[in-house]
Design an enzyme around this catalytic site. Structure first.
Site, short mmCIF file in Angstrom:
data_model
loop_
_atom_site.label_atom_id
_atom_site.label_comp_id
_atom_site.label_asym_id
_atom_site.label_seq_id
_atom_site.Cartn_x
_atom_site.Cartn_y
_atom_site.Cartn_z
N HIS A 1 30.79 75.32 52.67
CA HIS A 1 32.19 75.06 52.56
C HIS A 1 32.98 75.33 53.88
O HIS A 1 34.03 74.78 54.38
CB HIS A 1 32.87 76.00 51.30
N ARG B 1 39.07 65.49 48.48
CA ARG B 1 38.25 66.14 47.61
C ARG B 1 39.08 67.42 47.10
O ARG B 1 39.32 68.40 47.83
CB ARG B 1 37.23 67.19 48.28
N ARG C 1 40.11 62.54 44.34
CA ARG C 1 38.98 62.71 43.37
C ARG C 1 39.40 63.77 42.79
O ARG C 1 39.38 65.00 43.36
CB ARG C 1 37.75 62.84 44.43
N GLU D 1 27.43 58.31 41.93
CA GLU D 1 26.54 59.43 42.37
C GLU D 1 24.96 59.47 41.75
O GLU D 1 24.21 60.34 41.92
CB GLU D 1 27.40 60.60 42.35
N ASN E 1 26.11 60.80 49.42
CA ASN E 1 25.57 62.26 49.57
C ASN E 1 24.64 62.75 48.16
O ASN E 1 23.60 63.24 48.35
CB ASN E 1 26.33 63.71 49.68
N ASP E 2 25.28 62.50 47.08
CA ASP E 2 24.64 62.85 46.06
C ASP E 2 23.89 61.82 45.34
O ASP E 2 22.70 62.23 44.79
CB ASP E 2 25.56 63.27 44.76
N ARG F 1 19.88 67.82 48.92
CA ARG F 1 20.71 67.72 50.16
C ARG F 1 20.91 69.14 50.89
O ARG F 1 21.25 69.23 52.06
CB ARG F 1 22.14 67.10 49.88
N CYS G 1 31.96 56.31 49.96
CA CYS G 1 32.18 57.43 51.04
C CYS G 1 30.96 58.29 50.99
O CYS G 1 29.79 57.81 50.67
CB CYS G 1 33.36 58.18 50.12
C1 PEP Z 1 29.04 62.33 47.90
O1 PEP Z 1 28.05 63.03 46.74
O2 PEP Z 1 28.73 61.55 48.61
C2 PEP Z 1 30.28 62.67 47.89
C3 PEP Z 1 31.33 62.23 48.92
O3 PEP Z 1 30.93 63.88 47.27
P1 PEP Z 1 30.58 65.27 47.79
O4 PEP Z 1 30.11 65.32 49.17
O5 PEP Z 1 31.82 66.03 47.68
O6 PEP Z 1 29.75 65.83 46.92
MG MG Z 2 29.16 64.26 45.47
#
Ligand code: PEP
Ligand code: MG
Length: 754
Positions: free
Chosen positions: A365, A472, A508, A607, A630-631, A641, A678
């Protein structure tokens, strides 16, 4: 050995004098060991100092043969002294020669001594030496004696650190050369920086080690402990309605630790033995850190972290304003073992040149905040805080993931050349700012900003973004000490809309859990947090919290358009439930305020791979879908990750992942769902090229990526490139990534990667 507190205090006084004296290091050390031996009525007192490679060199002794000084060298694991260094904790033995770790060194003449007590000399969490006392008679040293020797070791650490054991014989005890070093880390925010180290954790200067007036010090310590407990109680006093009946284990543990009598008692004892309140807390902190270095058990590590956090909090309270690190240097690089996002935000206007964090996962964070602040940041640097001293010069190479400590001139010159190159590149991107992200054959791609803090919005215009593709909302929760109220949320969302000045913003909804754990809400400890009770799952189980956020979004929008998307939806029923809640809140708000957003758009994040097979059911209800790479990629490849060993192992630029995304793009088109992406992958110009070739026309990324991606898009002729791309995807030839890089070069596409 007779031990009593007044004796230790006397010893402290003498040590204070010795520390203040000038003179040869060797004779000062001789005085020190003589003094300790006589005060503690020991037959032997010796100091061993750690040398390169971990060898422990005897540098002073009272009671062993003087000729052993400088000559007795023990391997890192050799003998009882090596044992103490390895364990980083005190060891008391009744009959040393019979202990399995005992190693006999004839040159020392230590045969007649049976009882042994060794304590580590700790500095910055690392063992820099070992202090021992020995007695002829077989006996076991008591807790108070051990405590006392530890206190002495702490003071000694300030005298012996930086002494080079190899140069003691030169008579003047040369200072240990502080060699340049290069350490590896993970890039959290790209960039280059140069400056002097400023340690985030409070440093207790040696001059403040000793108590002037003991009564005053005890009173200061007591007052600070009361303040600390009150501060933690305040943090606990969060809104019960939003929390429901959740246990609040993490905060409770924190509170319990703060009330722990044995901790407080130990601190008092330190002061009674002659230390200042600060030094006594520092002593506890050194022990916690040293134990942390060797602790393997995750639970124990967390508790030791908590204890160390408490030590630091207490030191800050004792220091008042002085407890805060001063960023007076024009060029400062912040160095921290770990840092909460709220703590980092306090440095927002300090003009930092870089941020360095020891911990990788827990700091994620802070990494996000660092990105919002645009400061070059490296994380996951092992041993960081033990390798750097206040004021050391540092080069933060957050392009290649390297930290140079005390760099020499040639490194500095190379750094300057890289900075010049980087500014040239940045200037070229800035020149593109007002130009559209349009391919050579006329297709326009929307490039949006990923944001999470108000701070991020400042980048909207300079980056030339078309809007915010991912806001976010959980960051506000993560950076606050307690849960943000309805009004806090409304204020933030309204500011975001105002700063966006009519450009679209996709909010989001709360995505807590996984790596975004909020102590105040305490998600339970889970085996696999990424797969656990997180995100929309958590929100739907905490309706009070969730509805309040939806209400805040609607109120903030007033009569302006509002766009909301739900994270981590796995099955359509979750989307439906969340959407129904939003619509119900909308009616409720309209009744109360007479206002409705001019337009409401509701979308969903992709995701989890499962959702890709439910798009038909979302048709007509979800206006858009945003791929969260990412997820999605961690679930697609089953690769965490947050685990450095696997997080970079699999590539989105790979046929299986791209074929999956191709299918998603086709299904979205069939079902009338607008498509965007994203997540970090959109920010790499090669991955962005893949997205565009698959038909994505809306990509959201961090501010620094917009320039390079726009340059790539403007150099692309889609009509010419797409057929070659699709053919490669169907029939990959060798490494797909290399093949694609070759294709891009053939088509004259400008990639930042190569
Ligand atoms: C993702 O998972 O790609 C995403 C944008 O959400 P976060 O990185 O906040 O989990
Ligand atoms: Mg995510």
């Amino acid at each position: 050995m007779v031990y009593n507190l007044p004796a230790t205090r006397l010893l402290m006084n003498r040590l204070r004098q010795i520390m203040a004296e000038d003179g040869e290091t060797r004779s000062r050390l001789d005085n020190v060991v003589r003094l300790i031996a006589s005060t503690m009525v020991a037959d032997v007192c010796s100091i061993y100092l750690r040398h390169r490679g971990g060898t422990l060199v005897l540098i002073a002794t009272e009671g062993l043969k003087p000729e052993a000084v400088g000559n007795t060298r023990l391997g890192p694991n050799e003998g009882l002294v090596g044992f103490v260094a390895r364990r980083a904790e005190p060891i008391a033995i009744q009959d040393a020669p019979r202990h399995p770790a005992f190693s006999y060194r004839p040159e020392t003449g230590e045969d007649p001594f049976h009882a042994f007590l060794g304590v580590p000399i700790l500095r910055g969490g690392r063992v820099i030496g070992v202090l021992t006392v020995q007695n002829r008679t077989e006996r076991l040293y008591g807790d108070e004696e051990i405590d006392s020797l530890q206190t002495i070791a702490m003071v000694l650490a300030e005298i012996v650190d930086r002494i080079d054991p190899e140069h003691l014989d030169n008579g003047d005890g040369q200072r240990r050369a502080r060699n340049p070093a290069s350490l590896k880390g993970r890039v959290f925010c790209e960039g280059l920086g140069y400056g002097r180290a400023v340690l985030h954790d409070p440093v207790v200067p040696a001059a403040k080690f000793f108590a002037g007036d003991q009564e005053i010090e005890i009173a200061r310590l007591n007052r600070a402990l009361v303040d600390l407990k009150a501060a933690i109680d305040r943090m606990m006093a969060i809104d019960g309605a939003a929390l429901g009946e959740d246990p609040r284990d993490v905060m409770e543990t924190y509170r319990l630790l703060a009330h722990d009598q044995s901790w407080a008692e130990k601190l008092h004892e330190g002061v009674r033995s002659g230390l200042s309140a600060e030094a006594s807390v520092d002593r506890a902190r050194r022990e916690h850190r040293a134990r942390l270095q060797s602790a393997r058990d995750l639970y124990l590590r967390e508790r030791l972290h908590d204890l160390e956090d408490l030590d630091n909090r207490l030191l800050r309270i004792l220091g008042g304003d002085e407890g805060k690190p001063e960023i007076s240097e024009e060029r400062s690089v912040l160095v921290a073992r770990r840092l909460g996002p709220a703590e980092l935000l306090e440095y927002a206007n300090a003009g930092l040149r870089g941020i360095l964090l020891e911990e990788a996962a827990a700091s994620s964070h802070a990494a996000i905040v660092a990105r919002a602040m645009g400061i070059p940041t490296l994380g996951g640097i092992e041993g960081l805080t033990t390798r750097i001293d206040q004021g050391d010069w540092l080069i933060v190479d957050a392009e290649q993931g390297t930290l140079h400590v005390r760099p020499d001139n040639s490194l500095y010159d190379a750094y300057k050349a890289r900075v010049a190159l980087r500014s040239e590149r940045q200037a070229a991107y800035a020149a593109l700012r007002d130009k559209p992200a349009r391919t050579k054959d006329g297709r326009t791609i929307k490039l949006m900003l990923n944001a999470g803090l108000e701070l991020d919005l400042d980048m909207l215009a300079p980056a030339g973004a078309d809007g915010v593709g991912l806001f976010r909302t959980e960051f506000q929760f993560l950076v606050s000490e307690s849960l943000p109220s309805l009004d806090d949320q409304i204020t933030l969302y309204r500011h975001v809309l105002d700063k966006a000045a009519g450009k679209p913003v996709i909010f989001r909804t709360l995505d807590l859990g996984g790596d975004k754990v909020l102590p105040a809400l305490n998600q339970q400890r889970e085996e696999n947090p990424a797969l656990g009770w997180r995100s929309i799952r958590f929100a739907l189980d905490h309706k009070g919290l969730f509805r309040r956020q939806l209400r805040a979004l609607i109120r903030a929008a007033g009569s302006d358009p509002l766009t909301v998307m739900f994270p981590m939806v796995t099955v359509p029923a979750e989307f439906d439930e969340a959407r129904d809640l939003l619509l119900a809140e909308m009616d409720w708000s309209a009744e109360r305020t007479g206002k409705r957003p001019a337009k409401l758009e509701i979308g969903v994040m992709l995701e989890t791979p499962a959702l890709a097979y439910s798009l038909k059911e979302l048709a007509g209800r979800a206006e858009f879908l945003s791929v969260g790479t990412n997820d999605l990629m961690q679930f697609f490849y089953a690769a965490d990750r947050m685990t450095p060993h696997v997080s970079d192992r699999y590539d989105l630029v790979f046929p299986s992942a791209l074929r999956f995304l191709k299918q998603v793009a086709e299904d979205c088109a069939v079902n009338g769902i607008r498509l965007s992406a994203c997540g970090e992958a959109t920010g790499s110009s090669l991955s962005a090229l893949c997205f565009v070739a698959l038909g994505f026309t809306n990509l959201s990324m961090s501010a620094g990526s917009i320039g390079p991606v726009k340059r790539m898009i403007r150099s692309l002729d889609m009509t010419a490139f797409q057929p070659d791309f699709m053919a490669a995807l169907e029939k990959p030839n060798g490494s797909f990534r290399n093949h694609l890089l070759g294709l891009a070069a053939e088509h004259g596409i400008e990639l930042a990667e190569g």
